[in-house]
Design a protein around this motif. Structure first.
Motif, PDB file in Angstrom:
ATOM      1  N   PRO A  57      -4.035   1.287  -2.760  1.00  0.00           N
ATOM      2  CA  PRO A  57      -3.988  -0.050  -2.154  1.00  0.00           C
ATOM      3  C   PRO A  57      -2.921  -0.925  -2.792  1.00  0.00           C
ATOM      4  CG  PRO A  57      -5.889   0.174  -3.606  1.00  0.00           C
ATOM      5  CD  PRO A  57      -5.284   1.540  -3.488  1.00  0.00           C
ATOM      6  N   THR A  76       0.842  -1.195   0.000  1.00  0.00           N
ATOM      7  CA  THR A  76       0.000   0.000   0.000  1.00  0.00           C
ATOM      8  C   THR A  76       0.877   1.245   0.000  1.00  0.00           C
ATOM      9  OG1 THR A  76      -1.803  -1.106   1.167  1.00  0.00           O
ATOM     10  CG2 THR A  76      -1.733   1.288   1.307  1.00  0.00           C
ATOM     11  N   GLU A 120      -4.044   7.275  -0.548  1.00  0.00           N
ATOM     12  CA  GLU A 120      -3.787   5.862  -0.257  1.00  0.00           C
ATOM     13  C   GLU A 120      -4.056   5.040  -1.518  1.00  0.00           C
ATOM     14  OE1 GLU A 120      -5.068   2.347   2.922  1.00  0.00           O
ATOM     15  OE2 GLU A 120      -6.217   4.202   2.799  1.00  0.00           O
TER      16      GLU A 120
END
Length: 243
Positions: free
Chosen positions: A71, A19, A69
């Motif tokens: 993944p 991530t 963010e």
């Protein structure tokens, strides 16, 4: 060691990407590897670990930061190039998927320093650092486990994540400015309401004073009339008494 990693990726061109959690700060932080939990690149902090831990750590101050963010996932490369010069750097490996490429730096004792990081950023190519423990057995199975696990990998530069973090930061800044504007308008409305209330109270006091004044005048006039009437009656009575 990177030749062994290259051979493994050629045989099985899959790599587990961790991530990518990036925080865009207001000011530039330390550009050194301060801890195992984060690295800095200018105003961008690359955070490792579970996103829940990151959100918990930064929840108190996240309102003025930009967050992105991406993944983690398994990626399959079309091909892998080894130590091929790209601009002013020569990455250990380059994983290629279609038109996209990612630099892979294999590190056991020496990590990406600030000078190399600056060159990487200038090139604009995503770069992942694969950290191999010095004590790792140089066998393929141990290396394969590392390649297929998100652990032991650190994003040192990810332009997409930085773009999203920057966009989030700018949006938050705009929201802060808008909140300040609304708060200022609210304070101005409240101040205006208080001024209007004070003026209304002053007018009410003035009106009440004027009413009292008028009542006093009326009482004085009534008293004078009553006095005049009494005097007149006394005079008339005296006049009647003189006949």
């Amino acid at each position: 060691m990177h030749l062994a990693v290259k051979a493994l990726l050629e045989a099985d061109p899959q790599l587990a990407l961790p991530t990518c959690f990036v925080i865009r700060h207001d000011t530039e932080g330390s550009r050194t590897r301060e801890s195992k939990d984060s690295t800095w690149s200018g105003v961008f902090e690359y955070v490792t670990g579970e996103s829940e831990q990151v959100w918990s750590r930064d929840l108190a101050s996240v309102h003025h930061r930009g967050i992105a963010e991406l993944p983690g996932k398994m990626v399959r490369f079309d091909r892998v190039e080894v130590e091929r010069a790209h601009g002013s750097i020569r990455p250990d490996l380059v994983g290629i998927v279609g038109e996209r490429r990612i630099n892979l730096e294999v590190a056991a004792a020496h990590f990406i320093d600030n000078e190399k990081l600056a060159k990487i950023r200038n090139l604009g190519v995503p770069t992942l650092e694969i950290v191999l423990p010095p004590s790792i057995d140089p066998d393929w199975e141990a290396l394969r486990k590392i390649l297929h696990s998100p652990d032991g990998k650190f994003w040192r530069f990810n332009p997409l994540a930085e773009q999203r973090a920057e966009a989030d930061y700018q949006a938050r800044q705009a929201a802060r400015v808008e909140r300040r504007r609304r708060d200022e308008e609210r304070r101005e409305r409240e101040a205006e309401r208080m001024r209007a209330q004070q003026q209304e109270e002053m007018r009410a006091r003035q009106q009440a004073a004027e009413v009292r004044k008028q009542k006093a005048v009326l009482r004085e006039e009534a008293l004078q009339e009553a006095t005049y009437g009494l005097v007149a009656e006394v005079v008339l009575r005296r006049e009647r008494d003189s006949f």
